[in-house]
Design an enzyme around this catalytic site. Structure first.
Site, PDB file in Angstrom:
ATOM      1  N   ASP A   1     -12.407  -9.673  63.594  1.00 34.62           N
ATOM      2  CA  ASP A   1     -11.506  -8.605  63.542  1.00 34.62           C
ATOM      3  C   ASP A   1     -12.464  -7.313  63.619  1.00 34.62           C
ATOM      4  OD1 ASP A   1      -9.055  -6.964  63.541  1.00 34.62           O
ATOM      5  OD2 ASP A   1      -9.654  -6.549  61.428  1.00 34.62           O
TER       6      ASP A   1
ATOM      7  N   ASP B   1      -9.873  -9.021  57.354  1.00 37.69           N
ATOM      8  CA  ASP B   1      -9.546  -8.369  56.310  1.00 37.69           C
ATOM      9  C   ASP B   1      -7.992  -8.103  56.167  1.00 37.69           C
ATOM     10  OD1 ASP B   1      -9.345  -6.205  58.031  1.00 37.69           O
ATOM     11  OD2 ASP B   1      -9.592  -4.905  56.300  1.00 37.69           O
TER      12      ASP B   1
ATOM     13  N   ASP C   1      -4.500 -10.981  59.896  1.00 33.36           N
ATOM     14  CA  ASP C   1      -5.627 -12.054  60.115  1.00 33.36           C
ATOM     15  C   ASP C   1      -5.757 -13.171  59.525  1.00 33.36           C
ATOM     16  OD1 ASP C   1      -7.287 -10.013  61.895  1.00 33.36           O
ATOM     17  OD2 ASP C   1      -7.824  -9.085  60.116  1.00 33.36           O
TER      18      ASP C   1
END
Length: 764
Positions: free
Chosen positions: A308, A508, A512
């Protein structure tokens, strides 16, 4: 239960060793019958424990080499080889005790976390502090933490606090936290008592989540250990076949017993779990929590990495990039008024503006008559002047838009950043460019991941394509996938797994979590990440640094290598000893002693995983030294903005003013920039070179100093040649080129140095 098992193993070892020694004494005195009885008495308890273990394994449809130990012990007793049986019993008891000790030693760092779990809190009730059970604490409660006590729940500080956060981050240095900062449960107060406001209940706090994950990690058995049992399915029939063949060929059942003895117990079920537990321990010591041996083994085999962007590759917080100011207004003036009025707002952007002002040493004033329009901006008075900050639309409603604002807004759009416009007394005085900047350790972490064998680096982000491509090109990732929804990320992970290779996903946020759960190894930035991502992940980085993943990958691969070495070496030595025993050259009693040495050797080799070095360099900069070096760059910030602004304004300046402006900048360069770089070259770089290692590790950065000195000297020479009426158009363009070039090279140089300081910090 584990303590009872440890006690039982120790008791078996004590009984078998005592019986062996006492019986040898009776045998030396010619009392063979008594000696044999004592040897049998010392063997039977171990044999019973072994039988229970084998039956339990068979009930779970698992067959290991304990079967060989049981057969060998039974055969020794049946054939009257009582001393051999006693030695086998001692070998088995000592092997179990040694394995138990090794695993407990390897888990020490994980288990230590559980000891830090808070058990009570001091809550303000009825005008006094009362000790209450931890479960009674709720969000919003006012709490007191005394010196030496654990922070009971996550919350916000009401005063200054000096904390030991090593149980959470692995960072040994004491941390000084300021009022308003977040504090996490499990930290220890090292100073005076302080107050805090609870932000979560105990069950929802950081340490409770870590404890849950630790317990899960300790209970899960490694697939590598199950793989060892599958090897055992081949090893056991081979040992039995060899024992039977030697008996049939030689007609001597003692040879068969000798073969079974040296095949007992196989190092497979000892070395592999010990190595895996040791590797997990090393990772935990560096602030990387791995939720089981299976995750460690999959991590060691990873070849594809998905990231990410926000909060993973970048810091996840807006930071000041630059200050745009109108004609005749200093950037620090714009920042001072903006940060002063921002003190009255709780918005995250306001907090970032205040932090930037403090980093630059700007003195703030108290705001008055403050009015805030949520999501738009804040207005009020600072030092008797009307100040407004916020979005362009908000500030434009109280001030006339400046001519430079259109170009500035376009730049903000290109960079995917945000802007805080500032109006003073009804005039748009300037603007702050705020952006989520790439983590200092990210470029180095990605380079090291490639070096460790990760062949694909894919960035997943919900950002616009142009912004994502810009970040991706800066970092050199393999692929960039922008405008991704959680379902898109999940599909990308599933597709990559279908193509082969072990896939890691690092994230995080809550969005996700599905991708983390779908990946072969989900890695959560747990220090600041959402609880959902941490729960879904297999690996949690308790320290908010991406390069910890590199360390975990390195430890995982070395651990797996050590485990396989132990398996191969143990099997090879056992097969060699079995062959010698089958040929009649190794009697049962010496064979039992030899097998004990083999077991000790492979377990000792597996324990090498406890000494794996996860970092390439052996020393580091003290945190204070690293912060001091970085602060020097912060002090250069206003000068760099001044250089850029002068380069922008040169074509519009009156010719007679150009020489004075250039001379002023030259004086500042000679006073600030040149001494700073000279100090770094002469005083700082020698120390860094010793930490980095190699013959001339700072050569490239030192060469950049030479180029900076050359450009500053050239700028001074050109300035001295400017006629009173100002430079001609060609000279003006050359000045612009030189100023822009100097700005670019100094900024790049500072970024490279900060990355190095960050990497070498001893608490990294």
């Amino acid at each position: 239960m584990s303590r009872a098992l440890r006690s039982a193993d120790f008791a078996l070892l004590l009984v078998s060793a005592s019986c062996l020694v006492i019986a040898l004494s009776f045998a030396a005195l010619g009392r063979s019958a008594v000696a044999n009885a004592i040897w049998v008495a010392g063997t039977l308890p171990v044999l019973g424990m072994l039988a229970i273990s084998v039956i339990d394994a068979l009930r779970r449809h698992q067959a290991g080499v304990d079967v060989l130990a049981l057969v060998a012990s039974g055969c020794a007793l049946a054939l009257g080889e009582y001393l051999t049986a006693a030695v086998i019993a001692l070998m088995l008891a000592s092997g179990r005790a040694l394995e138990n000790y090794a695993q407990q030693r390897a888990r020490r760092e994980l288990t230590a976390l559980l000891k830090h779990a808070p058990r009570y809190a001091n809550r303000f009730e009825a005008n006094e502090w009362r000790r209450v059970a931890l479960d009674a604490v709720a969000a919003g409660d006012r709490l007191l933490v005394r010196g030496g006590e654990f922070v009971p729940v996550d919350g916000t500080l009401a005063g200054y606090a000096q904390l030991d956060e090593s149980s959470l981050t692995g960072e040994a240095a004491a941390q000084l936290r300021s009022p308003g900062e977040a504090v996490r449960s499990g930290a220890v107060s090292l100073g005076a008592a302080f107050e805090m406001v609870a932000a979560a209940s105990a069950g929802d706090s950081t340490f409770a989540g870590i404890v849950r994950m630790v317990r899960t990690a300790q209970q899960e058995r490694s697939p590598a250990a199950r793989l060892a049992d599958r090897y055992a399915l081949l090893f056991v029939p081979a040992a039995l076949l060899l024992a039977g063949a030697s008996w049939l060929i030689a007609g001597d059942v003692t040879r068969a017993l000798a073969v079974l003895v040296v095949a007992t117990p196989c190092p497979l079920i000892l070395a592999v779990p010990v190595a895996i537990a040791a590797g997990m321990s090393r990772c935990a010591k560096r602030g990387v929590l791995i939720k089981g041996g299976g995750a460690l083994e999959r991590l060691a085999q990873a070849t594809v990495l998905f990231f990410d962007k926000t909060g993973t590759l970048t810091g996840g917080n807006a930071r000041l990039v630059s200050v745009e100011s109108g004609p005749g207004i200093e950037p620090d003036t714009v920042l001072r008024f903006a940060a002063s009025i921002a003190q009255a707002s709780a918005h995250v952007i306001s907090e970032a503006v205040i932090a930037a002002a403090r980093e630059r040493g700007v003195t703030l004033s108290m705001p008055a008559q403050v009015a805030e329009q949520p999501g738009a901006g804040v207005s009020g008075k600072v030092d008797g002047r009307d100040v407004a900050i916020g979005s362009f639309a908000y500030v434009s409603s109280v001030a006339t838009p400046a001519p430079w604002s259109t170009a500035f807004l376009q730049r903000v759009a290109y960079e995917g950043a945000s802007a805080v416009f500032v109006a003073i007394d009804g005039s748009m005085a300037g603007a702050l460019l705020m952006a989520d900047q790439i983590r200092l350790e990210t470029p180095r972490a990605l380079r090291l991941l490639r070096h460790e064998g990760i062949r694909r680096l894919v960035m997943l982000t919900g950002d616009r394509r142009d912004v994502a491509q810009t970040v991706g090109s800066m970092l050199g990732v393999t692929e960039v996938r922008a405008e991704q929804t959680p379902s898109d990320k999940l599909a990308a992970i599933q597709a990559a797994r279908g193509e082969g290779g072990t896939v890691i996903m690092v994230g995080d946020g809550v969005n996700d979590a599905p991708a983390l759960a779908a990946a072969d190894v989900g890695v959560a930035m747990g220090a600041r990440g959402a609880a959902a991502s941490s729960e879904a992940a297999d690996v949690v980085l308790l320290v908010d640094r991406l390069d910890r993943l590199v360390e975990a990958l390195r430890v995982a691969r070395q651990t797996r290598r050590i485990a396989l070495q132990s398996v191969i070496a143990g099997m090879a030595m056992s097969f060699a000893a079995m062959a010698v025993a089958a040929a009649g050259y190794l009697p049962p009693l010496p064979g039992a002693l030899l097998q004990e040495l083999i077991d000790v050797a492979v377990i000792a080799n597996a324990l090498r995983a406890l000494r794996i070095r996860s970092r390439a360099h052996g020393g580091g900069l003290a945190r204070g030294d690293a912060d001091t070096l970085k602060a020097g760059h912060t002090e250069l910030g206003p000068l760099m903005e001044r250089i850029r602004r002068l380069a922008d304004e040169l074509p519009r300046m009156p010719g007679a003013s150009v020489a004075n402006a250039l001379a002023s900048v030259n004086a500042s360069l000679a006073k600030q920039l040149v001494p700073h770089e000279q100090h770094d070259d002469m005083d700082v770089y020698p120390g860094l070179a010793r930490l980095v290692g190699g013959e001339d590790p700072m050569g490239a950065l030192s060469g950049t100093h030479r180029e900076i000195f050359r450009m500053v000297r050239l700028l001074g020479q050109m300035t001295a040649s400017v006629p009173p009426e100002g430079p001609d158009p060609d000279s003006l363009r050359e000045f612009q080129r030189l100023l822009y070039g100097l700005d670019a090279i100094v900024r790049l140089h500072c970024a490279q140095e900060e990355e190095l300081y960050h990497a070498l910090r001893e608490d990294a």
